[in-house]
Design an enzyme around this catalytic site. Structure first.
Site, PDB file in Angstrom:
ATOM      1  N   LYS A 129       0.818  -1.129   0.214  1.00 49.33           N
ATOM      2  CA  LYS A 129       0.004   0.068  -0.160  1.00 49.33           C
ATOM      3  C   LYS A 129       0.879   1.224  -0.214  1.00 49.33           C
ATOM      4  O   LYS A 129       0.488   2.248  -0.639  1.00 49.33           O
ATOM      5  CB  LYS A 129      -1.036  -0.049   0.964  1.00 49.33           C
ATOM      6  CG  LYS A 129      -0.499   0.119   2.379  1.00 49.33           C
ATOM      7  CD  LYS A 129      -1.683   0.242   3.505  1.00 49.33           C
ATOM      8  CE  LYS A 129      -1.180  -0.248   4.888  1.00 49.33           C
ATOM      9  NZ  LYS A 129       0.177   0.474   5.351  1.00 49.33           N
ATOM     10  N   ARG A 148      -7.001   2.357  11.453  1.00 46.41           N
ATOM     11  CA  ARG A 148      -6.546   0.878  11.641  1.00 46.41           C
ATOM     12  C   ARG A 148      -7.449   0.316  12.560  1.00 46.41           C
ATOM     13  O   ARG A 148      -7.189  -0.964  12.914  1.00 46.41           O
ATOM     14  CB  ARG A 148      -5.161   0.758  12.341  1.00 46.41           C
ATOM     15  CG  ARG A 148      -4.129   0.647  10.946  1.00 46.41           C
ATOM     16  CD  ARG A 148      -2.766   0.901  11.570  1.00 46.41           C
ATOM     17  NE  ARG A 148      -1.656   0.011  11.326  1.00 46.41           N
ATOM     18  CZ  ARG A 148      -0.709   0.414  10.601  1.00 46.41           C
ATOM     19  NH1 ARG A 148      -0.692   1.854   9.962  1.00 46.41           N
ATOM     20  NH2 ARG A 148       0.347  -0.504  10.171  1.00 46.41           N
TER      21      ARG A 148
END
Ligand code: AMP
Length: 230
Positions: free
Chosen positions: A13, A88
């Site tokens: 990513k 997250r």
């Protein structure tokens, strides 16, 4: 346009965020990079975050949320942002939604870059980043032209301290138990696109761009038929 890239450590990513930043003219914000800068500068955030990062654990929400939201607030007027590594946890995702709403903005698309755990471990053990700007390289899948040197800025490459086998396992456990719930949160908002993150880097970039729904340049233009035949 505001995007989120969700993916386990080693999913690529960071590499893809750098590419999308150029291609879509978005400003990338990598939470891990912000935290590493803060620890290097010895700020109060950095000092508080360091022990969690050293253990390969998530930094508590109250520490990271404030710093990311402040960053986003400072990006008013930019074309948009790509968030890499944030949110997250579901609590972080909620705080982000709230912040975006207060400045009449929204997250438009969330890309989940999906790679099997075995491949992630392979990739992380070969991962190197550059000292100047954390450009990501991989001895196997994406080697720099000159070993140990970043193609982009000529700075030295090094292996991150949390890319050891034990810490990699810990970080992946956290990803697959906790961060994965963030994908459900955005799936419920119908913003999630799952992208296969296994394959050549360029191919994955195209998959992501397709999943975002950005208009593609035509594969050929009038007058270039010979190129098609060739
Ligand atoms: P990364 O570079 O994205 O792998 O992040 C490195 C480390 O920074 C992680 O292992 C966490 O300790 C911390 N970190 C980065 N982003 C977050 C986040 N959104 N929430 C909590 N901790 C984070």
């Amino acid at each position: 346009m505001n995007l989120i890239l969700i993916g386990a450590q080693g999913s690529g990513k960071g590499t893809q965020a750098q590419r999308l930043e150029d291609r879509l003219q978005l400003k990338c914000c990598a939470s891990g990079e912000l935290l590493r800068e803060a620890t290097a500068r010895g700020t109060s955030l950095g000092t508080a975050a360091q022990p969690y990062m050293d253990r390969g654990e998530l930094v508590p929400d109250h520490l990271i949320v404030a710093v990311i939201l402040e960053y986003i607030a400072g990006q008013q007027g930019a074309h948009g942002i790509i968030l890499d590594g944030f949110p997250r946890t579901v609590a972080q995702a909620r705080a982000l939604d709230h912040q975006m709403a207060t400045c009449s903005q929204r997250i438009d698309r969330v890309i989940s870059l999906e790679v099997p755990r075995g491949r992630l471990i392979e990739r992380l053990t070969g991962r190197y980043v550059c000292r100047a700007a954390e450009h990501v390289w991989n001895t196997q899948s994406n080697p720099p032209r000159v070993a140990g040197i970043c193609d982009f800025d000529g700075s030295q490459l090094f292996q991150r301290e949390d890319d050891t086998a034990e810490k990699i396992a810990r970080r992946l456990d956290i990803f697959f138990s906790e961060t994965i719930q963030v994908t459900d949160y955005y799936a419920a908002q119908e913003k999630l696109a799952r992208v296969d993150g296994d394959g050549p880097i360029d191919v994955i970039t195209e998959r992501i761009v397709g999943a975002i729904g950005v208009p593609q340049p035509p594969a050929y233009t009038l007058g270039s038929e010979s190129a098609m035949q060739g």
